[in-house]
Design an enzyme around this catalytic site. Structure first.
Site, PDB file in Angstrom:
ATOM      1  N   ASP A  92       0.001  -4.035   9.856  1.00 42.05           N
ATOM      2  CA  ASP A  92      -0.844  -3.346   9.390  1.00 42.05           C
ATOM      3  C   ASP A  92      -2.163  -3.826   9.328  1.00 42.05           C
ATOM      4  O   ASP A  92      -2.110  -4.927   8.176  1.00 42.05           O
ATOM      5  CB  ASP A  92      -0.455  -2.527   8.168  1.00 42.05           C
ATOM      6  CG  ASP A  92      -1.483  -1.442   7.513  1.00 42.05           C
ATOM      7  OD1 ASP A  92      -2.480  -1.419   8.302  1.00 42.05           O
ATOM      8  OD2 ASP A  92      -1.347  -0.867   6.547  1.00 42.05           O
ATOM      9  N   LYS A 146     -12.855  -0.930   6.494  1.00 41.79           N
ATOM     10  CA  LYS A 146     -13.365  -1.945   5.647  1.00 41.79           C
ATOM     11  C   LYS A 146     -14.457  -2.898   6.371  1.00 41.79           C
ATOM     12  O   LYS A 146     -15.556  -3.219   5.742  1.00 41.79           O
ATOM     13  CB  LYS A 146     -12.290  -2.904   4.819  1.00 41.79           C
ATOM     14  CG  LYS A 146     -11.089  -1.908   4.576  1.00 41.79           C
ATOM     15  CD  LYS A 146     -11.508  -1.402   3.212  1.00 41.79           C
ATOM     16  CE  LYS A 146     -10.376  -0.061   3.037  1.00 41.79           C
ATOM     17  NZ  LYS A 146      -9.331   0.026   2.324  1.00 41.79           N
ATOM     18  N   TRP A 190       0.915  -1.294   0.011  1.00 41.23           N
ATOM     19  CA  TRP A 190      -0.079   0.098   0.046  1.00 41.23           C
ATOM     20  C   TRP A 190       0.857   1.139   0.134  1.00 41.23           C
ATOM     21  O   TRP A 190       1.844   1.388   0.807  1.00 41.23           O
ATOM     22  CB  TRP A 190      -0.746   0.108   1.436  1.00 41.23           C
ATOM     23  CG  TRP A 190      -1.869   1.260   1.218  1.00 41.23           C
ATOM     24  CD1 TRP A 190      -2.996   1.385   0.438  1.00 41.23           C
ATOM     25  CD2 TRP A 190      -1.953   1.968   2.380  1.00 41.23           C
ATOM     26  NE1 TRP A 190      -3.640   2.364   1.052  1.00 41.23           N
ATOM     27  CE2 TRP A 190      -3.124   2.638   2.185  1.00 41.23           C
ATOM     28  CE3 TRP A 190      -1.208   1.855   3.866  1.00 41.23           C
ATOM     29  CZ2 TRP A 190      -3.546   3.668   3.409  1.00 41.23           C
ATOM     30  CZ3 TRP A 190      -1.751   2.986   4.843  1.00 41.23           C
ATOM     31  CH2 TRP A 190      -2.790   3.799   4.566  1.00 41.23           C
TER      32      TRP A 190
HETATM   33  C1  LIG Z   1      -2.828  -1.865   3.713  1.00 45.20           C
HETATM   34  C2  LIG Z   1      -3.810  -0.660   4.205  1.00 45.20           C
HETATM   35  N1  LIG Z   1      -3.321  -0.089   5.517  1.00 45.20           N
HETATM   36  C3  LIG Z   1      -4.111   0.846   5.810  1.00 45.20           C
HETATM   37  C4  LIG Z   1      -5.227   1.220   5.248  1.00 45.20           C
HETATM   38  C5  LIG Z   1      -6.060   2.439   5.687  1.00 45.20           C
HETATM   39  O1  LIG Z   1      -7.241   2.384   5.945  1.00 45.20           O
HETATM   40  P1  LIG Z   1      -7.942   3.578   6.653  1.00 45.20           P
HETATM   41  O2  LIG Z   1      -8.953   4.117   5.500  1.00 45.20           O
HETATM   42  O3  LIG Z   1      -8.650   3.297   7.896  1.00 45.20           O
HETATM   43  O4  LIG Z   1      -7.040   4.873   6.887  1.00 45.20           O
HETATM   44  C6  LIG Z   1      -5.705   0.718   4.080  1.00 45.20           C
HETATM   45  C7  LIG Z   1      -6.691   1.376   3.315  1.00 45.20           C
HETATM   46  O5  LIG Z   1      -6.791   0.923   1.931  1.00 45.20           O
HETATM   47  C8  LIG Z   1      -4.856  -0.266   3.295  1.00 45.20           C
HETATM   48  O6  LIG Z   1      -5.107  -1.153   2.528  1.00 45.20           O
END
Ligand SMILES: Cc1ncc(COP(=O)(O)O)c(C=O)c1O
Length: 399
Positions: A212, A247, A131
């Site tokens: 994460d 999500k 990401w």
């Molecule tokens: C691997 C990963 N970490 C963190 C996040 C962040 O999520 P949030 O929308 O809760 O900040 C995402 C969102 O797409 C993600 O795919």
């Protein structure tokens, strides 16, 4: 002038795909780009459990006065229990705390700020691919990002051996960002045996896991998906876990998430948490209330919690079903296209093993929008658009 002379930062690649999708007028257009869950009708609906909890808050919330930098204490406890279990050894030893953050991103940011306070020269190991915000946040804090090999997107191959090889070269005290489940962007996760082996290697080398955990419930189940977070935080003396409710509660814009810190002992933990909370105070003072208040109410109410768990199961099952249907149809329409790996991968994302030209053909000629590097959101597939998408991909394999 101070405010002149900057060069423009290009659009984020994910936002660029969304923009192209919105601008396209073709009636058959398909969005496999942006990373949100979509139901069988292609909608990102509000969960029923969330609607009910929101109504409860409207009827019962009595004040909107400030919380604190740590956020909602009930949310923090229930989210922590869901991730690492109430019986986690570090809980009894007083060396674990969870703090509400604005989304999982806020958790990554505060976690890495804390790392920087501990040692500004720390290397942060990031999977290739990952990401993109992992690298962006690491760099913006002035920490040093290092890549470890993880997945070959052109061959659809998980590079576990290479991952271990690269991490064997890390130094004691280096931080390793690991995707708790549903690796974004590959969908390739470690098996339980591999997590155990990785934990052994990290313990031996003195590496610090930063899990994460953005997709709990989207791989195999809410409880099952916690394996990595539990193994890493119990086998290693210190760990960080950034978690997201975006999500699994479909509360993307409400920004509910958390950072969990495990310290080597209770004395260090008291000092560490003071630094973490001072990082929060200097950033955004305290997290937004609403999303976390909803999550806390759902997790604390047996009936609502059951309803939410069923809703998570339904989201996970639908994506799995689309993965299998996609592979089935590709096997029929283009037997040598080699997409079998997609059925086994976890969560919403996978790479299509296509060339850059094939990807552009799908985008430009067939109006199927996804990342230029081949990453697709499998949740964008529905029974209604599946035939259109698999026909288009199969046409690339016809001479
Ligand atoms: C691997 C990963 N970490 C963190 C996040 C962040 O999520 P949030 O929308 O809760 O900040 C995402 C969102 O797409 C993600 O795919």
């Amino acid at each position: 002038m101070l405010f002149s002379g900057l060069s423009e930062v290009g659009d984020d690649p994910i936002l660029r795909v969304s923009k192209m999708y919105r601008a396209c007028t073709d009636p058959n257009k398909v969005d496999l780009g942006v990373g949100v869950y979509k139901d069988a009708k292609g909608n990102t609906a509000i969960l029923n459990s969330v609607k009910k909890a929101e109504q409860h808050l409207v009827d019962n919330q009595e004040t909107k006065t400030y919380l604190s930098p740590a956020g909602n204490a009930v949310f923090n406890r229930l989210v922590q229990e869901m991730m690492i279990g109430a019986d986690h050894p570090a809980v009894g030893e007083g060396r674990v705390s969870t703090y509400q953050t604005p989304g999982g991103t806020g958790g990554v940011r505060i976690g890495l700020e804390f790392v920087k306070k501990c040692n500004p020269n720390t290397n942060v190991w990031i999977s290739d691919p990952t990401w993109p915000n992992h690298t962006a946040i690491t760099k913006s804090l002035g920490l040093t990002p290092k890549q470890y090999r993880y997945y070959n997107s052109k061959r659809g191959e998980f590079l576990y051996k290479e991952m271990l090889e690269d991490l064997s070269g890390a130094s004691a005290g280096d931080v390793v960002i690991l995707h708790g489940c549903c690796h974004n962007a590959s969908g390739a996760d470690l098996s339980h045996d591999q997590w155990n082996e990785l934990a052994d290697l990290m313990l031996e080398k003195g590496l610090v896991p930063f899990i994460d955990f953005a997709y709990q419930g989207f791989a195999d189940g809410i409880e099952e998906d916690a394996y990595a977070a539990r193994v890493m935080s119990s086998r290693l003396p210190e760990a960080l876990i950034a978690s997201s409710c975006s999500k699994n509660f479909a509360m993307y814009r409400d920004r509910a998430g958390a950072i969990t810190l495990v310290s080597p002992n209770a004395d260090e933990h008291v000092k560490n948490t003071s630094h973490m909370l001072s990082a929060v105070r200097a950033n955004y003072s305290m997290p937004p209330d609403h999303g976390a208040a909803v999550v806390a109410h759902i997790l604390g109410d047996a009936n609502l919690r059951r309803e939410w768990e069923d809703e998570v199961d339904a989201m996970r099952s639908r994506v799995k079903k689309m993965r299998h249907l996609f592979v089935e149809q590709m096997n029929e329409k283009a037997p040598n296209s080699g997409f079998g790996y997609i059925a086994d991968q976890k969560g919403m994302f996978s790479y299509l093993t296509l060339t850059a030209d094939q990807i552009q053909t799908l985008i430009n000629d067939h109006h199927i929008f996804f990342m230029a590097n081949g990453r697709v959101n499998m949740a964008g597939l529905t029974e209604a658009n599946m035939d259109y998408v698999t026909d288009a991909i199969a046409s690339l394999f016809k001479a």
